[in-house]
Design an enzyme around this catalytic site. Structure first.
Site, PDB file in Angstrom:
ATOM      1  N   LYS A  52       0.807  -1.218   0.000  1.00  0.00           N
ATOM      2  CA  LYS A  52       0.000   0.000   0.000  1.00  0.00           C
ATOM      3  C   LYS A  52       0.843   1.272   0.000  1.00  0.00           C
ATOM      4  CE  LYS A  52      -4.390  -1.391   0.229  1.00  0.00           C
ATOM      5  NZ  LYS A  52      -5.445  -0.923  -0.683  1.00  0.00           N
ATOM      6  N   SER A 309       1.087  -9.729  -0.655  1.00  0.00           N
ATOM      7  CA  SER A 309       0.784  -8.301  -0.603  1.00  0.00           C
ATOM      8  C   SER A 309       0.997  -7.657   0.755  1.00  0.00           C
ATOM      9  CB  SER A 309      -0.664  -8.058  -1.046  1.00  0.00           C
ATOM     10  OG  SER A 309      -1.564  -8.783  -0.229  1.00  0.00           O
TER      11      SER A 309
END
Length: 506
Positions: A52, A309
């Protein structure tokens, strides 16, 4: 925005002022087991332990001087909040981050730590929707710029830099890249870059089955909002794919695979076995989807990349992940077996099981003729489980396979120990309680004062929802009224009175 537009944005992205180029690691154990060449893109090694940071920083780095002077705002209880906080500190930009009051303290402190004096954390509401609504109000009042976690071209381009790195790090033939999907920003960024430069490489999205908003959009031909979202993979728990992300994904994602919580847990374990790192549930989504793809298509000799991720795992969720991993890998059989109630019967049962490790065994005396035992047994795979069940049935044991029975896995294995012969008119339900103040009292106020609760079992491993098994004594004539009250409570529920494991053990 064409693919070429996105590629230009990706190549001109400013992410490396804050993010790092993460390694692409060969997964030796998985490659050997699956007979394919498996690589893991380690986005869990970013400064905020998640990809992110790429999108958040790129979006904020491209703010005008006026926008940066006014400051930014976002609503998040997880990785996006940390990415915005880190970017705010790097860019010396004021940021307001709104988080629900129920956000674990470790995440609140992480945001404050990353942002330092540039970040103000506002705790508002008991759920994310309330926090999000409040953030929009503050945005309007203070003239702040909203930093969206996925639905913005600059954010998408920031995430797309991962694809540039993959092609740079692996210049050999590559068959498919597996990427987790929440709102679709990461998937869109990866697809835009890959399909422009290497269109022969498949880009496959992977979603948790209880938050599969891209899969729903693919079926409907447009973004649709899910009525309910499961939050086990909280980093990807989004009800509707982003509009900008959809413009790319609808044309350039080759397919979407959905996976279960058990399959995610198994992928977390696989990730640990190969890297000695612990991915969060959303972080292991891509790996879980890749394994399912290999099993479904029986592929061999191909080369795959799975993007890990993130690794912002709640520590108290580890127990649940560990418990479910073997089931997700189909390496544990959960069985209900009826054996004779006589001396030596247990020894005979163990003899039939053989040298397979018994992971748990639950039993309580209840009947002079037969005993119902709840047993967990380690197996190599689904085929061995079926062979074990057949061997037990060959010696006249009644066997019920509970490996996919949700209340058996979540509740019964922790409660086996007795039946009640006094709970007349009993009905059993499974619930998801929102993990917020007053949730139990709301439940009891609506149902508990009218009907007697004859069984109650609660479990939570760091989720935003607690899992509850509850039985009520409801006379037949009052069942319709009871059903109306259930709807008034507003919690997700399932009727389980006909579940065979309930009859056998409770």
């Amino acid at each position: 925005m064409t693919l070429e537009d996105y590629v230009k944005k990706i190549l001109n992205s400013r992410v490396y002022e804050a993010a790092r180029e993460t390694p692409l690691e060969f997964a030796k154990n998985l490659s050997h087991r699956l007979d394919n060449e498996i690589w893991i893109k380690r986005e869990d090694l970013q400064p905020v332990f998640s990809f992110k940071i790429r999108g958040a920083y790129n979006r904020m780095a491209l703010l005008s001087d006026e926008e940066r002077e006014r400051g930014v705002i976002c609503a998040s209880a997880g990785n996006h909040a940390q990415g915005v906080a880190y970017a705010a500190h790097q860019l010396k930009t004021r940021a307001v981050i709104v988080m629900p009051k129920t956000t674990p303290d470790i995440k609140v402190q992480a945001v404050r730590s990353h942002g330092g004096k540039y970040v103000k954390v506002v705790l508002h509401g008991d759920a994310f929707d309330e926090a999000s609504e409040h953030s929009r109000k503050l945005m309007d009042e203070q003239g702040l710029t909203y930093i969206h976690p996925y639905d913005d071209p600059d954010t998408i381009a920031g995430q797309g830099t991962i694809a540039r790195e993959i092609l740079h790090q692996h210049n050999q033939p590559l068959d498919a890249i597996f990427v987790c999907v929440g709102g679709g920003g990461l998937a869109a960024g990866i697809a835009a870059y890959i399909k422009y430069l290497r269109p022969e490489i498949k880009v496959i999205g992977v979603e948790f089955e209880e938050s599969a908003c891209l899969a729903a959009a693919m079926v409907a031909g447009k973004p649709v909002k899910l009525e309910q979202v499961g939050i086990f993979a909280d980093g990807a728990a989004v009800a509707q794919v982003g509009a900008e992300a959809w413009k790319v994904c609808q044309h350039h994602i080759d397919e979407v695979i959905t996976v279960t919580a058990d399959e995610i847990c198994a992928a977390v374990k696989d990730m640990f076995d190969d890297t000695r790192s612990i991915a969060e549930p959303a972080g292991a989504l891509a790996l879980a989807g890749m394994k399912k793809y290999v099993e479904r298509d029986s592929t061999t000799g191909e080369t795959y990349v799975a993007i890990c991720s993130g690794a912002n795992m709640n520590f108290d969720r580890l127990a649940f992940v560990s418990e479910q991993a073997e089931l997700g890998e189909k390496r544990e059989a959960i069985l209900a077996v009826t054996i004779p109630e006589r001396p030596g019967a247990f020894r005979e049962f163990c003899s039939t099981v053989g040298k397979r490790p018994v992971t748990e065994f639950n039993y309580r005396y209840d009947d002079d003729q037969a005993a119902n035992i709840f047993v967990g047994i380690k197996v190599e795979d689904a085929a061995e489980k079926e062979a074990l069940i057949e061997a037990l049935r060959q010696v006249d044991y009644k066997v019920l396979d509970l490996s996919e029975n949700e209340i058996a896995k979540t509740h019964i294995r922790h409660m086996v120990g007795g039946k009640s012969h006094h709970a007349a008119d009993e009905v059993l339900y499974r619930f998801e309680f929102p993990e917020r103040p007053g949730a139990l009292m709301n439940f009891l106020r609506t149902l508990g004062g009218r009907w007697n609760i004859s069984l109650f079992h609660y479990r939570n491993h760091g989720d935003a929802y607690g899992r509850v098994l509850c039985a009520f004594q409801v006379p037949e004539a009052q069942r319709d009224e009871f059903g109306d009250k259930l709807e008034q409570v507003g919690y997700t529920y399932w009727a389980e009175s006909d579940n065979p494991v309930y009859r056998m053990f409770l």
